[in-house]
Motif scaffolding. Structure first.
Motif, PDB file in Angstrom:
ATOM      1  N   ILE A 107       4.996   0.900  -4.248  1.00 17.67           N
ATOM      2  CA  ILE A 107       3.820   0.057  -4.458  1.00 17.67           C
ATOM      3  C   ILE A 107       3.118  -0.231  -3.135  1.00 17.67           C
ATOM      4  N   ILE A 108       3.895  -0.578  -2.118  1.00 13.82           N
ATOM      5  CA  ILE A 108       3.306  -0.951  -0.835  1.00 13.82           C
ATOM      6  C   ILE A 108       2.808   0.265  -0.071  1.00 13.82           C
ATOM      7  N   GLU A 109       3.632   1.292   0.017  1.00 13.35           N
ATOM      8  CA  GLU A 109       3.272   2.456   0.815  1.00 13.35           C
ATOM      9  C   GLU A 109       2.112   3.226   0.213  1.00 13.35           C
ATOM     10  N   GLY A 110       1.980   3.181  -1.094  1.00 14.70           N
ATOM     11  CA  GLY A 110       0.869   3.898  -1.727  1.00 14.70           C
ATOM     12  C   GLY A 110      -0.481   3.325  -1.375  1.00 14.70           C
ATOM     13  N   ALA A 111      -0.506   2.061  -0.933  1.00 15.27           N
ATOM     14  CA  ALA A 111      -1.780   1.396  -0.631  1.00 15.27           C
ATOM     15  C   ALA A 111      -2.151   1.454   0.838  1.00 15.27           C
ATOM     16  N   HIS A 112      -1.200   1.774   1.719  1.00 13.39           N
ATOM     17  CA  HIS A 112      -1.530   1.752   3.144  1.00 13.39           C
ATOM     18  C   HIS A 112      -1.104   3.035   3.852  1.00 13.39           C
ATOM     19  N   GLU A 113      -0.938   4.131   3.127  1.00 11.76           N
ATOM     20  CA  GLU A 113      -0.412   5.347   3.717  1.00 11.76           C
ATOM     21  C   GLU A 113      -1.278   5.889   4.845  1.00 11.76           C
ATOM     22  N   ASN A 114      -2.561   5.555   4.854  1.00 12.50           N
ATOM     23  CA  ASN A 114      -3.448   6.059   5.904  1.00 12.50           C
ATOM     24  C   ASN A 114      -3.810   5.004   6.942  1.00 12.50           C
ATOM     25  N   SER A 115      -3.218   3.837   6.838  1.00 14.59           N
ATOM     26  CA  SER A 115      -3.610   2.736   7.716  1.00 14.59           C
ATOM     27  C   SER A 115      -2.897   2.765   9.058  1.00 14.59           C
ATOM     28  N   GLY A 116      -1.644   3.208   9.078  1.00 14.66           N
ATOM     29  CA  GLY A 116      -0.881   3.167  10.306  1.00 14.66           C
ATOM     30  C   GLY A 116      -0.424   1.751  10.604  1.00 14.66           C
ATOM     31  N   GLY A 117       0.251   1.582  11.746  1.00 15.48           N
ATOM     32  CA  GLY A 117       0.729   0.267  12.115  1.00 15.48           C
ATOM     33  C   GLY A 117       1.929  -0.149  11.281  1.00 15.48           C
ATOM     34  N   GLU A 118       2.296  -1.411  11.387  1.00 15.01           N
ATOM     35  CA  GLU A 118       3.434  -1.956  10.661  1.00 15.01           C
ATOM     36  C   GLU A 118       2.949  -2.825   9.509  1.00 15.01           C
ATOM     37  N   VAL A 119       3.666  -2.746   8.420  1.00 10.67           N
ATOM     38  CA  VAL A 119       3.320  -3.512   7.226  1.00 10.67           C
ATOM     39  C   VAL A 119       4.557  -4.291   6.785  1.00 10.67           C
ATOM     40  N   ALA A 120       4.382  -5.558   6.468  1.00 10.64           N
ATOM     41  CA  ALA A 120       5.506  -6.398   6.057  1.00 10.64           C
ATOM     42  C   ALA A 120       5.106  -7.244   4.854  1.00 10.64           C
ATOM     43  N   LEU A 121       6.083  -7.523   4.019  1.00  7.32           N
ATOM     44  CA  LEU A 121       5.904  -8.405   2.873  1.00  7.32           C
ATOM     45  C   LEU A 121       6.973  -9.482   2.965  1.00  7.32           C
TER      46      LEU A 121
ATOM     47  N   GLY B  65       9.536 -17.131   4.036  1.00 12.41           N
ATOM     48  CA  GLY B  65       9.341 -16.371   5.262  1.00 12.41           C
ATOM     49  C   GLY B  65      10.332 -15.249   5.454  1.00 12.41           C
ATOM     50  N   HIS B  66      11.115 -14.913   4.430  1.00 13.42           N
ATOM     51  CA  HIS B  66      12.075 -13.823   4.520  1.00 13.42           C
ATOM     52  C   HIS B  66      11.410 -12.509   4.133  1.00 13.42           C
ATOM     53  N   TYR B  67      11.766 -11.466   4.866  1.00 16.72           N
ATOM     54  CA  TYR B  67      11.193 -10.160   4.579  1.00 16.72           C
ATOM     55  C   TYR B  67      11.678  -9.622   3.235  1.00 16.72           C
ATOM     56  N   LEU B  68      10.723  -9.186   2.415  1.00 17.71           N
ATOM     57  CA  LEU B  68      11.033  -8.402   1.225  1.00 17.71           C
ATOM     58  C   LEU B  68      10.797  -6.919   1.509  1.00 17.71           C
ATOM     59  N   TYR B  69       9.954  -6.663   2.510  1.00 24.25           N
ATOM     60  CA  TYR B  69       9.684  -5.274   2.918  1.00 24.25           C
ATOM     61  C   TYR B  69       9.170  -5.296   4.343  1.00 24.25           C
ATOM     62  N   HIS B  70       9.583  -4.304   5.103  1.00 25.72           N
ATOM     63  CA  HIS B  70       9.047  -4.106   6.449  1.00 25.72           C
ATOM     64  C   HIS B  70       9.070  -2.606   6.714  1.00 25.72           C
ATOM     65  N   SER B  71       7.914  -2.051   7.079  1.00 22.21           N
ATOM     66  CA  SER B  71       7.818  -0.606   7.260  1.00 22.21           C
ATOM     67  C   SER B  71       8.765  -0.100   8.341  1.00 22.21           C
TER      68      SER B  71
END
Length: 260
Positions: free
Chosen positions: A218-232, A237-243
């Protein structure tokens, strides 16, 4: 005492003598200077405007990605909440927790297996009773959903604390690391709802553990061309996802206190 004053002077620079410019030449030079200055200023402004435009475009693109991820996550979580409400509100489930009839449990297990197979995103589905431990467990084994023998000694304190402020129908989610066949690690997102007994008191929790891979998609499909780090992150404040840690779920969970 005599005072001496040293005076030095530079020779005067006379452009007329140096270049012997005529009136026409002077006018041409003045015209070129007046023409070049606006062009130079216009060029500098164009470069500035272009840079600003690129920055705004990049910010708009990132904002679009964030909104897309948020919408997809909202849809996903709403679907999970709906699944939990459907299971918790089914007649078979209500009769099972109220009567503990063995035949009712068998019918319920068949229903849960069919349900899990139709969804395909859950690693396991469980019902935990605060007083009697694990009473229902359906999990994936060798690629198929199977009913497992419940473990009455299974710890329930973690979910009891997690759901202490929630009411039936409300859902909370947390990143977990489960142990599968062959002691392999199963990264998952655990979603739980409190379950009320016949008297209306919270007696346990219905828990569905979704494969973390679906969250990644779900997350990677939306930012695959953005680059950088993505976190949810969740509300605490606990990470559910971090690239950075998507391929190391254990490091993601272990680094919660360190990274936040």
């Amino acid at each position: 005492m005599r005072r001496w004053l040293l005076r030095m002077s530079l020779p005067e620079l006379n452009l007329n003598r140096l270049f012997r410019l005529g009136i026409r030449s002077k006018l041409i030079i003045a015209f070129l200077a007046l023409s070049t200055v606006p062009l130079l200023l216009s060029g500098l402004y164009a470069v500035y405007a272009h840079t600003e435009g690129l920055e705004h475009a990049e910010l708009d693109h990132l904002e679009h990605d964030v909104l897309t991820v948020r919408e997809r996550m909202a849809t996903f979580l709403e679907g999970v909440e709906g699944d939990l409400r459907f299971l918790a509100g089914s007649r078979l489930f209500r009769e099972f927790i109220e009567t503990d009839d063995p035949d009712m449990r068998r019918f319920l297990v068949d229903q849960v297996i069919d349900f899990a197979r139709s969804k395909g995103i859950y690693y396991q589905i469980r019902y935990l009773d605060w007083d009697r431990g694990e009473r229902l467990k359906v999990t994936v084994r060798r690629g198929l959903y199977e009913a497992m023998a419940p473990d009455p000694t299974a710890p329930v304190g973690f979910y009891r604390n997690l759901l202490v402020d929630l009411k039936p129908g409300e859902t909370t989610s947390v990143a977990v690391e489960l142990r599968g066949e062959g002691n392999r690690i199963v990264p998952a997102m655990s979603h739980a709802q409190p379950v009320a007994g016949p008297e209306g008191n919270i007696e346990g929790a219905l828990v569905v553990d979704a494969f973390a891979a679906y969250l990644f998609q779900i997350i990677e499909g939306a930012h695959e061309n953005s680059g950088g780090e993505v976190a949810l992150v969740d509300a605490e404040g606990h990470y559910l996802y971090h690239s950075r840690y998507k391929n190391d779920w254990n490091q993601l969970l272990a680094g919660r206190e360190e990274e936040n």
